[in-house]
Enzyme design. Sequence first.
Site, PDB file in Angstrom:
ATOM      1  N   ASP A 153       0.867  -1.183   0.000  1.00  0.00           N
ATOM      2  CA  ASP A 153       0.000   0.000   0.000  1.00  0.00           C
ATOM      3  C   ASP A 153       0.904   1.232   0.000  1.00  0.00           C
ATOM      4  O   ASP A 153       1.654   1.451   0.946  1.00  0.00           O
ATOM      5  CB  ASP A 153      -0.873  -0.043   1.259  1.00  0.00           C
ATOM      6  CG  ASP A 153      -1.726   1.196   1.448  1.00  0.00           C
ATOM      7  OD1 ASP A 153      -1.635   2.123   0.610  1.00  0.00           O
ATOM      8  OD2 ASP A 153      -2.476   1.248   2.432  1.00  0.00           O
ATOM      9  N   ALA A 211      -2.363   6.155  -8.691  1.00  0.00           N
ATOM     10  CA  ALA A 211      -2.952   7.456  -8.365  1.00  0.00           C
ATOM     11  C   ALA A 211      -4.431   7.312  -8.044  1.00  0.00           C
ATOM     12  O   ALA A 211      -5.087   6.362  -8.467  1.00  0.00           O
ATOM     13  CB  ALA A 211      -2.796   8.422  -9.542  1.00  0.00           C
ATOM     14  N   THR A 249      -0.503  15.197 -14.709  1.00  0.00           N
ATOM     15  CA  THR A 249      -1.735  15.472 -15.453  1.00  0.00           C
ATOM     16  C   THR A 249      -1.833  16.916 -15.939  1.00  0.00           C
ATOM     17  O   THR A 249      -1.236  17.820 -15.340  1.00  0.00           O
ATOM     18  CB  THR A 249      -2.944  15.179 -14.534  1.00  0.00           C
ATOM     19  OG1 THR A 249      -4.148  15.632 -15.143  1.00  0.00           O
ATOM     20  CG2 THR A 249      -2.811  15.864 -13.186  1.00  0.00           C
ATOM     21  N   ASP A 250      -2.631  17.119 -16.987  1.00  0.00           N
ATOM     22  CA  ASP A 250      -2.958  18.467 -17.463  1.00  0.00           C
ATOM     23  C   ASP A 250      -3.737  19.251 -16.405  1.00  0.00           C
ATOM     24  O   ASP A 250      -3.794  20.479 -16.459  1.00  0.00           O
ATOM     25  CB  ASP A 250      -3.794  18.382 -18.748  1.00  0.00           C
ATOM     26  CG  ASP A 250      -5.060  17.543 -18.588  1.00  0.00           C
ATOM     27  OD1 ASP A 250      -4.934  16.382 -18.156  1.00  0.00           O
ATOM     28  OD2 ASP A 250      -6.164  18.018 -18.904  1.00  0.00           O
ATOM     29  N   TYR A 294      -8.313  17.139  -7.230  1.00  0.00           N
ATOM     30  CA  TYR A 294      -7.453  16.138  -7.860  1.00  0.00           C
ATOM     31  C   TYR A 294      -6.207  16.814  -8.444  1.00  0.00           C
ATOM     32  O   TYR A 294      -5.076  16.371  -8.216  1.00  0.00           O
ATOM     33  CB  TYR A 294      -8.226  15.387  -8.956  1.00  0.00           C
ATOM     34  CG  TYR A 294      -7.338  14.643  -9.916  1.00  0.00           C
ATOM     35  CD1 TYR A 294      -6.661  13.491  -9.522  1.00  0.00           C
ATOM     36  CD2 TYR A 294      -7.165  15.101 -11.233  1.00  0.00           C
ATOM     37  CE1 TYR A 294      -5.824  12.820 -10.409  1.00  0.00           C
ATOM     38  CE2 TYR A 294      -6.338  14.423 -12.117  1.00  0.00           C
ATOM     39  CZ  TYR A 294      -5.669  13.289 -11.704  1.00  0.00           C
ATOM     40  OH  TYR A 294      -4.842  12.636 -12.577  1.00  0.00           O
ATOM     41  N   LYS A 324      -2.167  16.312  -7.412  1.00  0.00           N
ATOM     42  CA  LYS A 324      -1.117  15.920  -8.360  1.00  0.00           C
ATOM     43  C   LYS A 324      -0.022  16.985  -8.428  1.00  0.00           C
ATOM     44  O   LYS A 324       1.165  16.668  -8.587  1.00  0.00           O
ATOM     45  CB  LYS A 324      -1.716  15.670  -9.749  1.00  0.00           C
ATOM     46  CG  LYS A 324      -2.652  14.480  -9.826  1.00  0.00           C
ATOM     47  CD  LYS A 324      -1.964  13.157  -9.508  1.00  0.00           C
ATOM     48  CE  LYS A 324      -1.048  12.703 -10.625  1.00  0.00           C
ATOM     49  NZ  LYS A 324      -0.442  11.367 -10.336  1.00  0.00           N
ATOM     50  N   TRP A 374      -6.264  13.011 -20.827  1.00  0.00           N
ATOM     51  CA  TRP A 374      -7.343  12.288 -21.508  1.00  0.00           C
ATOM     52  C   TRP A 374      -6.924  10.852 -21.873  1.00  0.00           C
ATOM     53  O   TRP A 374      -7.093  10.400 -23.005  1.00  0.00           O
ATOM     54  CB  TRP A 374      -7.772  13.045 -22.773  1.00  0.00           C
ATOM     55  CG  TRP A 374      -8.269  14.435 -22.556  1.00  0.00           C
ATOM     56  CD1 TRP A 374      -8.067  15.234 -21.460  1.00  0.00           C
ATOM     57  CD2 TRP A 374      -9.064  15.226 -23.472  1.00  0.00           C
ATOM     58  NE1 TRP A 374      -8.671  16.460 -21.628  1.00  0.00           N
ATOM     59  CE2 TRP A 374      -9.289  16.479 -22.860  1.00  0.00           C
ATOM     60  CE3 TRP A 374      -9.587  14.978 -24.742  1.00  0.00           C
ATOM     61  CZ2 TRP A 374     -10.025  17.492 -23.477  1.00  0.00           C
ATOM     62  CZ3 TRP A 374     -10.311  15.989 -25.360  1.00  0.00           C
ATOM     63  CH2 TRP A 374     -10.532  17.228 -24.729  1.00  0.00           C
TER      64      TRP A 374
END
Length: 264
Positions: A20, A44, A85-86, A109, A113, A134
């Site tokens: 974990d 994630a 991520t974007d 979110y 990140k 995406w």
Amino acid sequence: MKRLNELGIEAIGVCRNDFDITNKKQTQEYILKNNPDIVVHCAAYTAVDKAEDEKEKCYAINVEGTRNIAEACKKIDAKMVYISTDYVFDGQGIEPQLENKITNPINYYGFSKERGEQIVRDILRKHFIVRTSWVYGKNGTNFVKTMLRLAETKDEINVVNDQVGAPTYTKDLAVLVCDMIQTTKYGTYHGVNEGYCSWYDFALAIFKKVGIDIKVNPVSTSEYVTKAKRPLNSRLYKANLDKNGFKRLPEWRDALDRYLEELQ
């Protein structure tokens, strides 16, 4: 794992049953025991709307989990890849987001990140941060599978047409990541398929390619209310890929063709 196997690079595929990541002791024990040269951190919490309600869980996985992995990498001097991520950007304007642009997430979110990115930079010199967008692939749920599923029961659907980005095929992203880990060209990169489209354009392309006749209505983000705010402009600039000699990913329509073949 498939790509690493193709390249003849010895690798261990890890799933949540192995340890974990939110448990520091388990994480360190597992990583130190296996003593890898490189850790590719793909785990994630990605349920964007749910994250607005499950902030503690999201933070534990995306921030503390990332810290635990980065600290283990530091102990054994391993390289680390962090998939980001974007959503670390606010999505303002129409210009592609530069790799070094100041981040400004507009949902929880994205915030988690962004914090993960910062932790990786603070702890490790030998890191690759790869922002993507995406994402879809063979495993898990994704936009393509959702569209195909909806078409089984509906004659008409509404899809957002004012959020623009690059659909990205996991198979293509894996090629880039595996190219990177064989180098010492550390830094922050944008890894997405070439070209841009809206979710509406993407839906039309999916249905056209599989020959499904369904009415797709373009709607604005303001009409399609979600718990978490979404960035309107997810175009990502790729100067760092070019500067460091990494091959750009194929065009998104080409990627979609290959993915639909894989699904069939």
